[in-house]
Write a protein that holds these residues in place. Sequence first.
Motif, PDB file in Angstrom:
ATOM      1  N   TYR A  41       0.828  -1.203   0.000  1.00 25.54           N
ATOM      2  CA  TYR A  41       0.000   0.000   0.000  1.00 25.54           C
ATOM      3  C   TYR A  41       0.862   1.252   0.000  1.00 25.54           C
ATOM      4  N   GLU A  42       0.204   2.398  -0.240  1.00 23.77           N
ATOM      5  CA  GLU A  42       0.903   3.675  -0.331  1.00 23.77           C
ATOM      6  C   GLU A  42       1.319   4.225   1.028  1.00 23.77           C
ATOM      7  N   ARG A  46      -2.535   2.556   5.863  1.00 27.96           N
ATOM      8  CA  ARG A  46      -3.453   1.761   5.029  1.00 27.96           C
ATOM      9  C   ARG A  46      -3.102   0.280   5.119  1.00 27.96           C
ATOM     10  N   ALA A  47      -1.816  -0.032   5.135  1.00 29.10           N
ATOM     11  CA  ALA A  47      -1.391  -1.424   5.279  1.00 29.10           C
ATOM     12  C   ALA A  47      -1.837  -1.976   6.632  1.00 29.10           C
ATOM     13  N   ALA A  48      -1.736  -1.163   7.682  1.00 26.46           N
ATOM     14  CA  ALA A  48      -2.152  -1.598   9.018  1.00 26.46           C
ATOM     15  C   ALA A  48      -3.654  -1.857   9.072  1.00 26.46           C
ATOM     16  N   VAL A  49      -4.443  -1.020   8.407  1.00 28.08           N
ATOM     17  CA  VAL A  49      -5.895  -1.231   8.365  1.00 28.08           C
ATOM     18  C   VAL A  49      -6.202  -2.576   7.714  1.00 28.08           C
ATOM     19  N   GLN A  50      -5.510  -2.882   6.606  1.00 27.66           N
ATOM     20  CA  GLN A  50      -5.753  -4.150   5.914  1.00 27.66           C
ATOM     21  C   GLN A  50      -5.304  -5.331   6.768  1.00 27.66           C
ATOM     22  N   ALA A  51      -4.161  -5.212   7.422  1.00 25.34           N
ATOM     23  CA  ALA A  51      -3.686  -6.288   8.293  1.00 25.34           C
ATOM     24  C   ALA A  51      -4.684  -6.542   9.428  1.00 25.34           C
ATOM     25  N   ASN A  52      -5.195  -5.481  10.021  1.00 20.32           N
ATOM     26  CA  ASN A  52      -6.193  -5.627  11.093  1.00 20.32           C
ATOM     27  C   ASN A  52      -7.459  -6.306  10.571  1.00 20.32           C
ATOM     28  N   ALA A  53      -7.882  -5.941   9.361  1.00 15.71           N
ATOM     29  CA  ALA A  53      -9.083  -6.546   8.771  1.00 15.71           C
ATOM     30  C   ALA A  53      -8.880  -8.042   8.544  1.00 15.71           C
ATOM     31  N   ILE A  54      -7.694  -8.431   8.112  1.00  9.86           N
ATOM     32  CA  ILE A  54      -7.397  -9.855   7.901  1.00  9.86           C
ATOM     33  C   ILE A  54      -7.465 -10.596   9.237  1.00  9.86           C
ATOM     34  N   ARG A  55      -6.802 -10.064  10.265  1.00 15.27           N
ATOM     35  CA  ARG A  55      -6.797 -10.714  11.581  1.00 15.27           C
ATOM     36  C   ARG A  55      -8.194 -10.806  12.178  1.00 15.27           C
ATOM     37  N   ASP A  69      -3.302 -14.700  10.370  1.00 12.04           N
ATOM     38  CA  ASP A  69      -2.578 -13.694  11.127  1.00 12.04           C
ATOM     39  C   ASP A  69      -2.017 -12.708  10.112  1.00 12.04           C
ATOM     40  N   ALA A  70      -1.847 -11.455  10.492  1.00 14.28           N
ATOM     41  CA  ALA A  70      -1.328 -10.464   9.566  1.00 14.28           C
ATOM     42  C   ALA A  70      -0.663  -9.335  10.331  1.00 14.28           C
ATOM     43  N   MET A  71       0.263  -8.645   9.665  1.00 15.69           N
ATOM     44  CA  MET A  71       0.929  -7.474  10.232  1.00 15.69           C
ATOM     45  C   MET A  71       1.363  -6.556   9.104  1.00 15.69           C
ATOM     46  N   ALA A  72       1.531  -5.283   9.416  1.00 19.34           N
ATOM     47  CA  ALA A  72       2.009  -4.296   8.452  1.00 19.34           C
ATOM     48  C   ALA A  72       3.435  -3.902   8.830  1.00 19.34           C
ATOM     49  N   ARG A  73       4.281  -3.783   7.838  1.00 26.45           N
ATOM     50  CA  ARG A  73       5.665  -3.357   8.038  1.00 26.45           C
ATOM     51  C   ARG A  73       6.102  -2.514   6.844  1.00 26.45           C
ATOM     52  N   GLU A  78       8.630   0.509   1.242  1.00 26.32           N
ATOM     53  CA  GLU A  78       7.422  -0.160   0.759  1.00 26.32           C
ATOM     54  C   GLU A  78       6.562  -0.551   1.953  1.00 26.32           C
ATOM     55  N   CYS A  79       5.287  -0.169   1.944  1.00 21.09           N
ATOM     56  CA  CYS A  79       4.366  -0.466   3.046  1.00 21.09           C
ATOM     57  C   CYS A  79       3.680  -1.792   2.751  1.00 21.09           C
ATOM     58  N   ARG A  80       4.131  -2.833   3.406  1.00 17.06           N
ATOM     59  CA  ARG A  80       3.716  -4.202   3.092  1.00 17.06           C
ATOM     60  C   ARG A  80       2.757  -4.771   4.127  1.00 17.06           C
ATOM     61  N   VAL A  81       1.890  -5.665   3.647  1.00 12.86           N
ATOM     62  CA  VAL A  81       1.057  -6.472   4.531  1.00 12.86           C
ATOM     63  C   VAL A  81       1.596  -7.897   4.432  1.00 12.86           C
ATOM     64  N   TYR A  82       1.977  -8.440   5.571  1.00 18.86           N
ATOM     65  CA  TYR A  82       2.416  -9.831   5.670  1.00 18.86           C
ATOM     66  C   TYR A  82       1.262 -10.621   6.274  1.00 18.86           C
TER      67      TYR A  82
END
Length: 92
Positions: A41-42, A46-55, A69-73, A78-82
Amino acid sequence: MSVVRWENPPRADAYRVKYDWAAIGDVLQKKPGKWAVVAVYETVARAAVQANAIRAGSVAAMRPAGTFDAMARTVDGECRVYARYVGGGGNQ
């Protein structure tokens, strides 16, 4: 030097990447417990919001809550969702 170029702005969603969460969930389930980059994500927010939604199980393809499980880093700018598949609510 200034530039004046006449053009209409792009639609707000013109550059938004659309992720196939069902396909991503299927791939993660094939390797339980293994982390993977599933989205970029940009912003880290935004990456953290998506990671929270996945969890939380808010992503329909990744329900019920606790199945993934998910996390943003931010890595190299680069703002990644793992994410990883953890099964029936337990961690691996």
